[in-house]
Structure formats: structure tokens, C-alpha cells
Scaffold this active site. Sequence first.
Site, PDB file in Angstrom:
ATOM      1  N   LYS A   1      -1.646 -51.746  -4.101  1.00 58.49           N
ATOM      2  CA  LYS A   1      -1.764 -51.968  -2.662  1.00 58.49           C
ATOM      3  C   LYS A   1      -3.183 -51.621  -2.230  1.00 58.49           C
ATOM      4  O   LYS A   1      -3.745 -50.622  -2.705  1.00 58.49           O
ATOM      5  CB  LYS A   1      -0.763 -51.027  -1.969  1.00 58.49           C
ATOM      6  CG  LYS A   1      -0.771 -51.088  -0.473  1.00 58.49           C
ATOM      7  CD  LYS A   1      -0.045 -49.866   0.136  1.00 58.49           C
ATOM      8  CE  LYS A   1      -1.015 -48.799   0.554  1.00 58.49           C
ATOM      9  NZ  LYS A   1      -0.616 -47.912   1.628  1.00 58.49           N
TER      10      LYS A   1
ATOM     11  N   LYS B   1       2.315 -38.847  -3.689  1.00 61.68           N
ATOM     12  CA  LYS B   1       1.303 -37.813  -3.444  1.00 61.68           C
ATOM     13  C   LYS B   1       1.408 -36.688  -4.464  1.00 61.68           C
ATOM     14  O   LYS B   1       0.414 -36.074  -4.836  1.00 61.68           O
ATOM     15  CB  LYS B   1       1.441 -37.235  -2.024  1.00 61.68           C
ATOM     16  CG  LYS B   1       1.084 -38.222  -0.942  1.00 61.68           C
ATOM     17  CD  LYS B   1      -0.421 -38.405  -0.802  1.00 61.68           C
ATOM     18  CE  LYS B   1      -0.729 -39.416   0.267  1.00 61.68           C
ATOM     19  NZ  LYS B   1      -2.117 -39.565   0.610  1.00 61.68           N
TER      20      LYS B   1
ATOM     21  N   LYS C   1      -7.273 -47.052   1.158  1.00 57.52           N
ATOM     22  CA  LYS C   1      -8.450 -46.178   1.169  1.00 57.52           C
ATOM     23  C   LYS C   1      -8.398 -45.182   0.011  1.00 57.52           C
ATOM     24  O   LYS C   1      -9.369 -44.962  -0.689  1.00 57.52           O
ATOM     25  CB  LYS C   1      -8.428 -45.409   2.493  1.00 57.52           C
ATOM     26  CG  LYS C   1      -9.768 -45.035   3.004  1.00 57.52           C
ATOM     27  CD  LYS C   1     -10.407 -46.201   3.709  1.00 57.52           C
ATOM     28  CE  LYS C   1     -11.852 -45.917   4.005  1.00 57.52           C
ATOM     29  NZ  LYS C   1     -12.546 -47.133   4.396  1.00 57.52           N
TER      30      LYS C   1
HETATM   31  P1  ADP Z   1      -4.175 -46.535   4.122  1.00 55.23           P
HETATM   32  O1  ADP Z   1      -2.979 -46.906   3.280  1.00 55.23           O
HETATM   33  O2  ADP Z   1      -5.402 -47.320   3.759  1.00 55.23           O
HETATM   34  O3  ADP Z   1      -4.415 -45.054   4.173  1.00 55.23           O
HETATM   35  P2  ADP Z   1      -2.728 -46.261   6.630  1.00 55.23           P
HETATM   36  O4  ADP Z   1      -1.650 -45.609   5.841  1.00 55.23           O
HETATM   37  O5  ADP Z   1      -3.384 -45.478   7.685  1.00 55.23           O
HETATM   38  O6  ADP Z   1      -3.803 -46.925   5.626  1.00 55.23           O
HETATM   39  O7  ADP Z   1      -2.130 -47.582   7.266  1.00 55.23           O
HETATM   40  C1  ADP Z   1      -2.301 -48.061   8.577  1.00 55.23           C
HETATM   41  C2  ADP Z   1      -1.401 -49.268   8.740  1.00 55.23           C
HETATM   42  O8  ADP Z   1      -1.842 -50.310   7.861  1.00 55.23           O
HETATM   43  C3  ADP Z   1       0.059 -48.984   8.335  1.00 55.23           C
HETATM   44  O9  ADP Z   1       0.919 -49.672   9.203  1.00 55.23           O
HETATM   45  C4  ADP Z   1       0.166 -49.522   6.950  1.00 55.23           C
HETATM   46  O10 ADP Z   1       1.480 -49.917   6.633  1.00 55.23           O
HETATM   47  C5  ADP Z   1      -0.770 -50.713   7.003  1.00 55.23           C
HETATM   48  N1  ADP Z   1      -1.336 -50.987   5.690  1.00 55.23           N
HETATM   49  C6  ADP Z   1      -2.122 -50.150   4.964  1.00 55.23           C
HETATM   50  N2  ADP Z   1      -2.451 -50.712   3.793  1.00 55.23           N
HETATM   51  C7  ADP Z   1      -1.858 -51.938   3.778  1.00 55.23           C
HETATM   52  C8  ADP Z   1      -1.822 -53.014   2.828  1.00 55.23           C
HETATM   53  N3  ADP Z   1      -2.458 -52.922   1.672  1.00 55.23           N
HETATM   54  N4  ADP Z   1      -1.116 -54.121   3.144  1.00 55.23           N
HETATM   55  C9  ADP Z   1      -0.453 -54.223   4.318  1.00 55.23           C
HETATM   56  N5  ADP Z   1      -0.437 -53.251   5.241  1.00 55.23           N
HETATM   57  C10 ADP Z   1      -1.131 -52.119   4.991  1.00 55.23           C
END
Ligand code: ADP
Length: 339
Positions: A200, A120, A203
Site C-alpha cells: 500500500k 505496528k 508514508k
Molecule cells: P498514511 O497511510 O500514508 O500514513 P493516513 O493513514 O494518514 O496515511 O491516511 C489518510 C487517509 O488516506 C486515510 O483515509 C487512508 O485510508 C487513506 N489512504 C492512505 N494511504 C492510502 C492508499 N495507499 N490508498 C488509498 N487510500 C489511502
Amino acid sequence: MIISPDESSPARVFSGVQPSGLPHIGNYLGAFRNYLAMQDGYEAIYCIVDYHALTSTHDAALIRQNAHEMALGLLALGLDPERATFFRQSDRPEHAELAYLLSSVVPVSWVERTPSFKEKRRTQPADINHALLTYPVLQTADICIYRARYVPVGKDQAAHLELAREIVRAWNSRYGELFVEPDAVFSDSPLIVGTDGVQKMSKSVGNTIDIFADEAVLRKQVMSMVTDTQRILRTDPGRPEVCNVCQLHRWFSPEDFEQVWEGERTARTGCVDTKRLLADRILAYFAEARERRRELEARPGRVEEILRAGAERLAPLATEMLGQVHDRMGLGPPRGVAQ
Ligand code: ADP
């Protein structure tokens, strides 16, 4: 679903998701599939973590709208408020208080070294706020306040879970065993790569395939995927092992992904065909959920009702836990003393 006051019941599960709007297939394959599976056989608690969103968004209307959107998505995917407790973090402010209390045993160096904080610092240099630094402590509080044992998450959360365990150990060794060391639970697809084929799926990167996007948008997201970069000509053989589109077929075409791979290897099929098929399969896979979401969307009050009921159900647990923490930490009068 029962939330029992003691530890004799099935193991408790907790996980939280940021209110980032539409869920993507990375969320689903990495974490939500396990949320749904763990609704049976466990006491499952799932949360829209809107406090956490404040680390990178200061737009009140957006946070509220995205929280609603994410709740809608999870319910449509099969989160069942009869079998799991589903709530919004800010409706249980005890999380924030526990985070503060835990933070008193957390050396600053521990939070400074978390990979997400370093990331970040790079991605939002103009807004390196204090909440960003203490994010993992709040996450620990989210889990610990319910003494959750298992935490279904994607691989990107592994370091945070490790830190949560360290924080629990630090607090327990200072004040006596109270919190449970949580274990991360990963799916068999713990890290989904985004449409750019490199990072990865996330969003914040903007490389997602959104489960509930309009059909045309979802198709466009899939068609924009980067494939095997060494396959230049249509007649070049493809390498399914390194092609992200082929990898996703593994999950969305479980019956015949090997044939899809073979088509790529022999150049019988081109990347465009393979992507088109993937879009069809993703749409078919989520057809029911997309339909359920449309139905739920027509009843916005229902989502609110579910979240509020979930938060209320958790009140006794959260209050009891904070009471014990206060007692151990020397805050307020001793327990049992009339006020
Ligand atoms: P983002 O990374 O899109 O902001 P979040 O951090 O809110 O999403 O993640 C919600 C859940 O989805 C968490 O448990 C996170 O580890 C999982 N997650 C998010 N992106 C991925 C990904 N690319 N592959 C596997 N799991 C993911």
C-alpha cells in the site's frame, strides 16, 4: 457551512488524517477526493489527527510541522473552510476524554486483534506503546463525538470502521442509544499501491508519490516505480492490468488511458515512456493545487486561523455530547441540577 445542533440537517461526515507531512496520491485517490466531494450536500468535518501521531512519533517539532504541512496540503487541494469545518484534533481535547469513556466498554481482545496493531508490532517493535493499542478507540471517539454518519477513508481503514461500529453497539446497548453507527465511504480507487508495486502506498513504507514535492523529486518518485516485472525487454508486450503505472494512468489520464494501455500491450511504448507521461499528467492534474499551496505558504498565519476557527465552531457540539455521555454513565451531578 453550518454545524447544526440537531439531526434534522444533512448527514454529517467526519474524517481525520495523520499529520504525516506531504500528502501523497494514495491519500488523494483513496480519501481526499471524497473529502472534497462531500463538502457539498453534507455537513463535513475534517481533522488533522495529531493525537494519533503520538502513537509513532515522539518528536514534538516534527508533529507540529507535519500538522501544518498536511493542513496546507488539504487546503490547497480544495478543502474549503466555508463549506467544511477543518480543525486540529488536539484543539478539541474532548476527543481524548470520550476515548477514555468508550474504552471502558471495549474488551482488550478487540483492540489486540486489529490488523494495524499487529502491523505496528512488526514495524516498530521497540515502541509498542499503549496509545498504539487504543488507537481505534480514539478514532471511534473522533467520529462519534459529532455523531458523524459517514466516514470517507481508504480501504486500509475498513477494519477500524468495523471496530468503531462494534464499539458504538457495545456502548449503546449498555447505556442506551446515543451514538450513530458510522459507515465507511470508499472511493472507486480505495487502495493505491506504492512505487514498489507491492505494498500500500504509505508514508511509513516510503513508497509514495508526494503531490507537493518539488517537480524533480516527484518525477524521480514516478520514474522509480516498479512496473510489470515480466516485461524485461523493451520489445516484450506489457500487461497493463498488473502494471501499477498503467493503473495510475486510469486516474490521471482519464481521456486516453486506454491508448496508453494499448501502447504497452503492443510494445509500441516502453515503460520509461509510460512513466514519463504519468509524471507529466500528475503534475498537470495538481498544477492548480500546487500553485495554491505556494500562495498559502506565504501566509502561514492563515492556516492557524482556519484550524482555530474550526475547533471553536465545534466546541458546543463536543461539550453537549460529552455532557450527555457523563449523564448516561453516572458521572457528575444529574443533568439540570444546579451546581
Ligand atoms: P498514511 O497511510 O500514508 O500514513 P493516513 O493513514 O494518514 O496515511 O491516511 C489518510 C487517509 O488516506 C486515510 O483515509 C487512508 O485510508 C487513506 N489512504 C492512505 N494511504 C492510502 C492508499 N495507499 N490508498 C488509498 N487510500 C489511502
